[in-house]
Design a protein around this motif. Structure first.
Motif, PDB file in Angstrom:
ATOM      1  N   ASP A 245      -2.567  -3.878 -10.718  1.00  0.00           N
ATOM      2  CA  ASP A 245      -2.511  -2.466 -10.125  1.00  0.00           C
ATOM      3  C   ASP A 245      -1.233  -2.282  -9.330  1.00  0.00           C
ATOM      4  N   ASP A 246      -1.100  -2.086  -8.114  1.00  0.00           N
ATOM      5  CA  ASP A 246       0.266  -1.846  -7.388  1.00  0.00           C
ATOM      6  C   ASP A 246       0.877  -3.211  -6.561  1.00  0.00           C
ATOM      7  N   GLY A 247       2.133  -3.140  -6.654  1.00  0.00           N
ATOM      8  CA  GLY A 247       2.563  -4.019  -5.798  1.00  0.00           C
ATOM      9  C   GLY A 247       2.383  -4.184  -4.270  1.00  0.00           C
ATOM     10  N   PHE A 248       2.347  -2.894  -3.667  1.00  0.00           N
ATOM     11  CA  PHE A 248       2.224  -2.709  -2.117  1.00  0.00           C
ATOM     12  C   PHE A 248       1.467  -1.290  -2.237  1.00  0.00           C
ATOM     13  N   ASP A 249       0.518  -1.296  -1.500  1.00  0.00           N
ATOM     14  CA  ASP A 249      -0.314  -0.015  -1.465  1.00  0.00           C
ATOM     15  C   ASP A 249      -0.926   0.365  -0.146  1.00  0.00           C
ATOM     16  N   LEU A 250      -0.403   1.668   0.224  1.00  0.00           N
ATOM     17  CA  LEU A 250      -0.577   2.002   1.911  1.00  0.00           C
ATOM     18  C   LEU A 250      -1.581   3.273   1.905  1.00  0.00           C
ATOM     19  N   ILE A 251      -2.810   3.256   0.779  1.00  0.00           N
ATOM     20  CA  ILE A 251      -3.269   4.508   0.585  1.00  0.00           C
ATOM     21  C   ILE A 251      -4.457   4.445   1.770  1.00  0.00           C
ATOM     22  N   ARG A 252      -4.809   5.413   2.383  1.00  0.00           N
ATOM     23  CA  ARG A 252      -5.901   5.651   3.367  1.00  0.00           C
ATOM     24  C   ARG A 252      -5.410   4.671   4.826  1.00  0.00           C
ATOM     25  N   ALA A 253      -4.006   4.640   4.827  1.00  0.00           N
ATOM     26  CA  ALA A 253      -3.574   4.090   6.098  1.00  0.00           C
ATOM     27  C   ALA A 253      -3.118   5.130   7.196  1.00  0.00           C
ATOM     28  N   PHE A 254      -4.147   5.243   8.155  1.00  0.00           N
ATOM     29  CA  PHE A 254      -3.806   6.382   9.172  1.00  0.00           C
ATOM     30  C   PHE A 254      -3.018   5.676  10.496  1.00  0.00           C
ATOM     31  N   SER A 255      -2.434   4.433  10.538  1.00  0.00           N
ATOM     32  CA  SER A 255      -1.633   3.934  11.208  1.00  0.00           C
ATOM     33  C   SER A 255      -0.071   3.819  10.603  1.00  0.00           C
ATOM     34  N   SER A 256       0.663   3.875  11.322  1.00  0.00           N
ATOM     35  CA  SER A 256       2.261   3.494  10.428  1.00  0.00           C
ATOM     36  C   SER A 256       2.172   2.309  10.263  1.00  0.00           C
ATOM     37  N   VAL A 257       2.906   1.983   8.981  1.00  0.00           N
ATOM     38  CA  VAL A 257       3.301   0.634   8.360  1.00  0.00           C
ATOM     39  C   VAL A 257       4.626   0.661   8.084  1.00  0.00           C
ATOM     40  N   THR A 258       5.405  -0.578   8.133  1.00  0.00           N
ATOM     41  CA  THR A 258       6.701  -0.435   7.717  1.00  0.00           C
ATOM     42  C   THR A 258       6.865  -1.577   6.899  1.00  0.00           C
ATOM     43  N   ILE A 259       7.380  -1.314   5.429  1.00  0.00           N
ATOM     44  CA  ILE A 259       7.767  -2.099   4.206  1.00  0.00           C
ATOM     45  C   ILE A 259       9.361  -2.389   4.516  1.00  0.00           C
ATOM     46  N   ASP A 260       9.704  -3.713   4.731  1.00  0.00           N
ATOM     47  CA  ASP A 260      11.155  -3.790   4.984  1.00  0.00           C
ATOM     48  C   ASP A 260      11.870  -5.043   4.113  1.00  0.00           C
ATOM     49  N   ASN A 261      12.684  -4.745   3.582  1.00  0.00           N
ATOM     50  CA  ASN A 261      13.558  -5.806   2.691  1.00  0.00           C
ATOM     51  C   ASN A 261      12.473  -6.797   1.852  1.00  0.00           C
ATOM     52  N   SER A 262      11.787  -5.918   0.891  1.00  0.00           N
ATOM     53  CA  SER A 262      10.944  -6.594   0.062  1.00  0.00           C
ATOM     54  C   SER A 262      11.252  -5.838  -1.314  1.00  0.00           C
ATOM     55  N   TRP A 263      10.632  -6.710  -2.453  1.00  0.00           N
ATOM     56  CA  TRP A 263      10.744  -6.505  -3.622  1.00  0.00           C
ATOM     57  C   TRP A 263       9.441  -6.419  -4.696  1.00  0.00           C
ATOM     58  N   SER A 264       9.586  -5.520  -5.398  1.00  0.00           N
ATOM     59  CA  SER A 264       8.112  -5.210  -6.356  1.00  0.00           C
ATOM     60  C   SER A 264       8.672  -4.988  -7.731  1.00  0.00           C
ATOM     61  N   TRP A 265       7.944  -5.802  -8.781  1.00  0.00           N
ATOM     62  CA  TRP A 265       8.474  -5.415 -10.010  1.00  0.00           C
ATOM     63  C   TRP A 265       7.502  -5.856 -10.873  1.00  0.00           C
ATOM     64  N   ARG A 266       7.459  -5.232 -12.025  1.00  0.00           N
ATOM     65  CA  ARG A 266       6.266  -5.588 -13.241  1.00  0.00           C
ATOM     66  C   ARG A 266       5.011  -5.529 -12.876  1.00  0.00           C
ATOM     67  N   ASN A 267       4.597  -4.481 -11.971  1.00  0.00           N
ATOM     68  CA  ASN A 267       3.135  -4.444 -11.655  1.00  0.00           C
ATOM     69  C   ASN A 267       2.673  -3.313 -12.511  1.00  0.00           C
ATOM     70  N   GLY A 268       1.252  -3.225 -12.564  1.00  0.00           N
ATOM     71  CA  GLY A 268       0.572  -2.165 -13.797  1.00  0.00           C
ATOM     72  C   GLY A 268       0.139  -2.892 -14.847  1.00  0.00           C
ATOM     73  N   TYR A 269       0.427  -4.090 -15.099  1.00  0.00           N
ATOM     74  CA  TYR A 269       0.155  -4.698 -16.275  1.00  0.00           C
ATOM     75  C   TYR A 269      -0.618  -5.943 -16.254  1.00  0.00           C
ATOM     76  N   LEU A 270      -1.350  -6.340 -17.387  1.00  0.00           N
ATOM     77  CA  LEU A 270      -2.007  -7.670 -17.260  1.00  0.00           C
ATOM     78  C   LEU A 270      -1.014  -8.665 -17.046  1.00  0.00           C
ATOM     79  N   PRO A 271      -1.295  -9.644 -15.946  1.00  0.00           N
ATOM     80  CA  PRO A 271      -0.376 -10.309 -15.731  1.00  0.00           C
ATOM     81  C   PRO A 271       0.404 -11.162 -16.986  1.00  0.00           C
TER      82      PRO A 271
END
Length: 445
Positions: A245-271
């Motif tokens: 599905d997704d690399g990082f997912d903050l859906i329905r987060a009602f409190s603040s979240v920080t994503i810092d210095n992170s990498w995300s690639w080739r998501n959304g496929y059968l591994p």
């Protein structure tokens, strides 16, 4: 450029000391008169003393003994689980294999660490419980998990969306150098609690084959879907790849979240394949299911890299407030930046504060009208090409981390010496060299 490095003052914690007798690093707060160091091994016994020469066998037993300030070292090897610690009340109930409910304190956290130089693997592939499974259920506060592998948490029926490698509802915990993979759902999921730090951890190759929403639709690398009143959750130095599905997912987060210095690639496929599966977003920065809701939280995505994801690299996902997107690099996504938000009247609008970002390859942007956007590549009179970077390679991003656990230093997407993207940004409070910040996730060296 000037050689001055502009950075906030740094503070340093007390250094750890080495116990010559145990030949391991003993954390500062574990040196007190009452703090203890224990050991667990796949070949140990829970009736043993828990010493290095007579280790325990299970984390459950360790948790029943430890007190604030204690450290538990896990020796290398496989800790295999075949059933949860309670029965499924129904086929849609939630159970867990390991419960961490005993809390430390701010001054004396409880540490569950890999023994230096060894890799403990928590393997849940043999579990047959016919309901939703949490590998780890972390309900305690002030815990520090470090150096553990978590793999294979299954979903054994098709009545549920997903299972989880780690499910977190405690606060002020640190999850460091974790390797989370082959789980039938998110590798790590923050459901509640604030002040948690996910540091230098990897989540990859997660695939929910039996999801009730369709195969592959819910296995994210990292997720945080937290209620209001739980601010301060941070993902830093993390990597997510080949999640269905997704690399990082903050859906329905009602409190603040920080994503810092992170990498995300080739998501959304059968591994490890090119077969489409779930949504395929690199960083899904919020949203509440599509419509407008009151009380949305402002999130931050900064110094991030997203590339070759099946869908957006960075996505506002119908969010209802303007998140901060600072100094990110998005390459060959579809699109690289999608700022689709929702106005109070329910209409679609662009939402986001965007500064110093690079969009290159794929489709550059979508839904940016209405955003607070400046000093990004799509607005400046610059031409983005391969020559702006030392490399644009999309391989090797899963390379071993540096000795201190930080992300490996790769040439890809770092600005070349002749790049016209150097000093083209504006000050957003992040460290930079030279007259002004460079564009993208990496300051030129």
């Amino acid at each position: 450029m000037r050689s001055t490095w502009i950075t906030p003052p740094r503070t340093f914690a007390a250094a750890a000391v080495v116990s010559a007798a145990a030949c391991v690093v003993v954390p500062p707060s574990a040196r007190g008169a009452t703090a203890q160091v224990y050991y667990v091994s796949p070949t140990g016994s829970d009736s043993a003393s828990g010493s290095k020469s007579a280790p325990w066998a299970s984390m459950a037993h360790a948790q029943s003994v430890v007190q604030p300030g204690d450290t538990v070292y896990f020796r290398g090897g496989t800790y295999a689980y075949t059933r949860a610690n309670s029965a499924c009340a129904s086929r849609t109930a939630r159970v867990d294999a390991i419960t961490l409910s005993r809390s430390g304190t701010a001054a004396a956290p409880i540490r569950y660490w890999a023994y230096p130089g060894e890799t403990p693997v928590f393997d849940f592939t043999g579990m047959r419980d016919d309901c939703r499974i949490k590998g780890f259920d972390v309900t305690g506060d002030h815990l520090h998990l470090k150096g553990l592998e978590v793999k294979g948490v299954p979903q054994n029926n098709e009545l549920n969306h997903e299972s989880w490698g780690l499910w977190i509802s405690g606060s002020h915990n640190t999850f460091e150098l974790l390797d989370l993979y082959d789980n039938m759902g998110p590798g790590l999921f923050i459901q509640n609690g604030g002040g948690n730090l996910v540091l230098n951890s990897d989540s990859h190759d997660n695939y929910d084959a039996h999801s009730s929403g369709g195969a592959g639709e819910n296995a994210d690398g990292f997720g945080a879907h937290i209620p209001a009143g739980n601010a301060g959750n941070v993902f830093r130095g993390c990597r997510a790849w080949w999640n269905s599905d997704d690399g990082f997912d903050l859906i329905r987060a009602f409190s603040s979240v920080t994503i810092d210095n992170s990498w995300s690639w080739r998501n959304g496929y059968l591994p490890e394949t090119s077969t489409a599966a779930g949504n395929g977003v690199g960083f899904k920065a919020g949203g509440y299911g599509g419509g407008y809701v009151e009380g949305g939280a402002k999130h931050t995505v900064r110094n991030a890299v997203a590339f070759a994801n099946r869908a957006s690299g960075i996505y506002a996902n119908h969010h209802t407030v303007a998140n901060d997107y600072f100094n990110n690099t998005s390459y060959a996504n579809h699109p690289d930046f999608n700022m689709l938000g929702v106005a109070p009247d329910g209409t679609s609008t662009g939402l986001g504060v965007l500064r110093n970002n690079i969009a290159y390859g794929g489709t550059l942007t979508a839904n940016t009208a209405g955003t607070d956007s400046s000093h990004n590549t799509w607005e400046l009179n610059v031409t983005v090409s391969d020559s702006q970077f030392k490399s644009v390679s999309t391989s090797g991003w899963d390379a071993p981390r540096d000795a201190d656990g930080s992300l490996p230093v790769l040439p890809a997407f770092r600005l070349s010496g002749s790049s016209t993207l150097v000093d083209q940004g504006t000050d957003v409070g992040l460290p930079y060299r030279g007259a002004a910040p460079d564009l993208g996730a990496f300051e030129a060296r």
